[in-house]
Motif scaffolding. Sequence first.
Motif, PDB file in Angstrom:
ATOM      1  N   GLU A  22      10.331   7.768 -14.453  1.00  0.00           N
ATOM      2  CA  GLU A  22       8.998   7.208 -14.673  1.00  0.00           C
ATOM      3  C   GLU A  22       9.078   5.696 -14.873  1.00  0.00           C
ATOM      4  O   GLU A  22       8.248   4.942 -14.370  1.00  0.00           O
ATOM      5  N   SER A  23      10.112   5.247 -15.605  1.00  0.00           N
ATOM      6  CA  SER A  23      10.313   3.811 -15.803  1.00  0.00           C
ATOM      7  C   SER A  23      10.602   3.114 -14.483  1.00  0.00           C
ATOM      8  O   SER A  23      10.092   2.022 -14.211  1.00  0.00           O
ATOM      9  N   LEU A  24      11.420   3.750 -13.624  1.00  0.00           N
ATOM     10  CA  LEU A  24      11.746   3.169 -12.320  1.00  0.00           C
ATOM     11  C   LEU A  24      10.491   3.051 -11.455  1.00  0.00           C
ATOM     12  O   LEU A  24      10.290   2.035 -10.776  1.00  0.00           O
ATOM     13  N   VAL A  25       9.637   4.070 -11.487  1.00  0.00           N
ATOM     14  CA  VAL A  25       8.388   4.019 -10.729  1.00  0.00           C
ATOM     15  C   VAL A  25       7.525   2.856 -11.213  1.00  0.00           C
ATOM     16  O   VAL A  25       6.913   2.140 -10.419  1.00  0.00           O
ATOM     17  N   GLY A  26       7.504   2.647 -12.534  1.00  0.00           N
ATOM     18  CA  GLY A  26       6.754   1.518 -13.090  1.00  0.00           C
ATOM     19  C   GLY A  26       7.291   0.182 -12.624  1.00  0.00           C
ATOM     20  O   GLY A  26       6.539  -0.738 -12.298  1.00  0.00           O
ATOM     21  N   VAL A  27       8.629   0.074 -12.561  1.00  0.00           N
ATOM     22  CA  VAL A  27       9.263  -1.161 -12.097  1.00  0.00           C
ATOM     23  C   VAL A  27       8.903  -1.431 -10.641  1.00  0.00           C
ATOM     24  O   VAL A  27       8.587  -2.559 -10.252  1.00  0.00           O
ATOM     25  N   HIS A  80       0.835  -1.205   0.000  1.00  0.00           N
ATOM     26  CA  HIS A  80       0.000   0.000   0.000  1.00  0.00           C
ATOM     27  C   HIS A  80       0.871   1.257   0.000  1.00  0.00           C
ATOM     28  O   HIS A  80       0.578   2.228  -0.714  1.00  0.00           O
ATOM     29  N   PHE A  81       1.949   1.223   0.805  1.00  0.00           N
ATOM     30  CA  PHE A  81       2.845   2.374   0.881  1.00  0.00           C
ATOM     31  C   PHE A  81       3.521   2.618  -0.469  1.00  0.00           C
ATOM     32  O   PHE A  81       3.574   3.757  -0.960  1.00  0.00           O
ATOM     33  N   ALA A  82       4.039   1.532  -1.081  1.00  0.00           N
ATOM     34  CA  ALA A  82       4.740   1.663  -2.364  1.00  0.00           C
ATOM     35  C   ALA A  82       3.792   2.133  -3.459  1.00  0.00           C
ATOM     36  O   ALA A  82       4.164   2.962  -4.299  1.00  0.00           O
ATOM     37  N   ASP A  83       2.559   1.618  -3.470  1.00  0.00           N
ATOM     38  CA  ASP A  83       1.572   2.055  -4.471  1.00  0.00           C
ATOM     39  C   ASP A  83       1.285   3.546  -4.329  1.00  0.00           C
ATOM     40  O   ASP A  83       1.208   4.285  -5.313  1.00  0.00           O
ATOM     41  N   ALA A  84       1.097   3.985  -3.081  1.00  0.00           N
ATOM     42  CA  ALA A  84       0.804   5.394  -2.841  1.00  0.00           C
ATOM     43  C   ALA A  84       1.984   6.277  -3.263  1.00  0.00           C
ATOM     44  O   ALA A  84       1.800   7.320  -3.912  1.00  0.00           O
ATOM     45  N   MET A  85       3.204   5.848  -2.914  1.00  0.00           N
ATOM     46  CA  MET A  85       4.390   6.616  -3.275  1.00  0.00           C
ATOM     47  C   MET A  85       4.558   6.677  -4.792  1.00  0.00           C
ATOM     48  O   MET A  85       4.878   7.727  -5.358  1.00  0.00           O
ATOM     49  N   ALA A  86       4.356   5.523  -5.462  1.00  0.00           N
ATOM     50  CA  ALA A  86       4.495   5.482  -6.919  1.00  0.00           C
ATOM     51  C   ALA A  86       3.508   6.440  -7.573  1.00  0.00           C
ATOM     52  O   ALA A  86       3.845   7.159  -8.519  1.00  0.00           O
ATOM     53  N   HIS A  87       2.273   6.466  -7.061  1.00  0.00           N
ATOM     54  CA  HIS A  87       1.243   7.351  -7.618  1.00  0.00           C
ATOM     55  C   HIS A  87       1.626   8.811  -7.402  1.00  0.00           C
ATOM     56  O   HIS A  87       1.493   9.656  -8.306  1.00  0.00           O
ATOM     57  N   GLN A  88       2.112   9.132  -6.197  1.00  0.00           N
ATOM     58  CA  GLN A  88       2.474  10.511  -5.877  1.00  0.00           C
ATOM     59  C   GLN A  88       3.678  10.986  -6.696  1.00  0.00           C
ATOM     60  O   GLN A  88       3.773  12.161  -7.050  1.00  0.00           O
ATOM     61  N   ILE A  89       4.606  10.064  -6.998  1.00  0.00           N
ATOM     62  CA  ILE A  89       5.800  10.439  -7.752  1.00  0.00           C
ATOM     63  C   ILE A  89       5.494  10.517  -9.251  1.00  0.00           C
ATOM     64  O   ILE A  89       5.984  11.402  -9.946  1.00  0.00           O
ATOM     65  N   ARG A  90       4.668   9.578  -9.751  1.00  0.00           N
ATOM     66  CA  ARG A  90       4.428   9.484 -11.190  1.00  0.00           C
ATOM     67  C   ARG A  90       3.827  10.770 -11.765  1.00  0.00           C
ATOM     68  O   ARG A  90       4.251  11.236 -12.826  1.00  0.00           O
ATOM     69  N   ASN A  91       2.854  11.344 -11.080  1.00  0.00           N
ATOM     70  CA  ASN A  91       2.181  12.527 -11.625  1.00  0.00           C
ATOM     71  C   ASN A  91       3.123  13.711 -11.853  1.00  0.00           C
ATOM     72  O   ASN A  91       3.168  14.259 -12.957  1.00  0.00           O
ATOM     73  N   PRO A  92       3.903  14.144 -10.832  1.00  0.00           N
ATOM     74  CA  PRO A  92       4.824  15.261 -11.104  1.00  0.00           C
ATOM     75  C   PRO A  92       5.919  14.915 -12.106  1.00  0.00           C
ATOM     76  O   PRO A  92       6.347  15.777 -12.882  1.00  0.00           O
ATOM     77  N   SER A 117       6.258  -0.341  -8.992  1.00  0.00           N
ATOM     78  CA  SER A 117       4.842  -0.699  -8.918  1.00  0.00           C
ATOM     79  C   SER A 117       4.633  -2.152  -9.307  1.00  0.00           C
ATOM     80  O   SER A 117       3.869  -2.891  -8.665  1.00  0.00           O
ATOM     81  N   GLU A 118       5.332  -2.576 -10.373  1.00  0.00           N
ATOM     82  CA  GLU A 118       5.178  -3.957 -10.822  1.00  0.00           C
ATOM     83  C   GLU A 118       5.737  -4.930  -9.790  1.00  0.00           C
ATOM     84  O   GLU A 118       5.152  -5.971  -9.514  1.00  0.00           O
TER      85      GLU A 118
END
Length: 232
Positions: free
Chosen positions: A98-103, A50-62, A105-106
Amino acid sequence: VVQARVRAHLDLKRAREQLLRQNTALEDLVRERTAEVVRAQRERIESLKHFADAMAHQIRNPVMSIGGIAGLLLRKTPEDSPLATYAKAVREDSLRLESLVGVISEYVSLSAEPFTEVQINGLVEAALNKARGYAESSGRDLKVESGLQPALVEVDERIMITAMAEIIINAMEFAGEERACVTIQGGVGMFGDELAEAKLTGAPGRRYGVRISDCGPGMGSDVLPYVTDPFY
């Protein structure tokens, strides 16, 4: 003498029964403690997800906004301007982030699923499609030679596709500017010696061995113990 022997046998029987009761109680305690540890680990993993998903979402947008603005600047800035170089660097770094955030999340979404029977060729093709997507987005070149015996394999499909794709992507990353040449071989009973080292269960003749190799620098023996660590 008979009475002494009888007493000795009775004492031995009582000791045996007491040991059996203690072993049973200890096994129950171990099972209970193990279940508690497993429960705690699952709760911790879910919390981390849950923490990683939230962080990925918060980072991906900016990051996407930064990349978009950098791309806009790049289109509107003359090619010979130093600003074009800066804008290009910002855009490339934003794409990398952005690619790292995707990795991430996956990775956090990966969980063990029941094994299913799938065609090995379809499994490898799905992994290659993921790797080709990386090649297109990063401007890298990939050449693949495949020699697989058709067969149904029983695997965790999602994790297996991810694992094979990561191996192929790793080959591209370390090929530098050159084309990454990857060879994929596989068949029932193949690479038995390597599979035996993994101490797998089941008859060796029924295992489907797959080998992915490339013409890159390879991995040293000091690196191999850590290749399954996240983000190593």
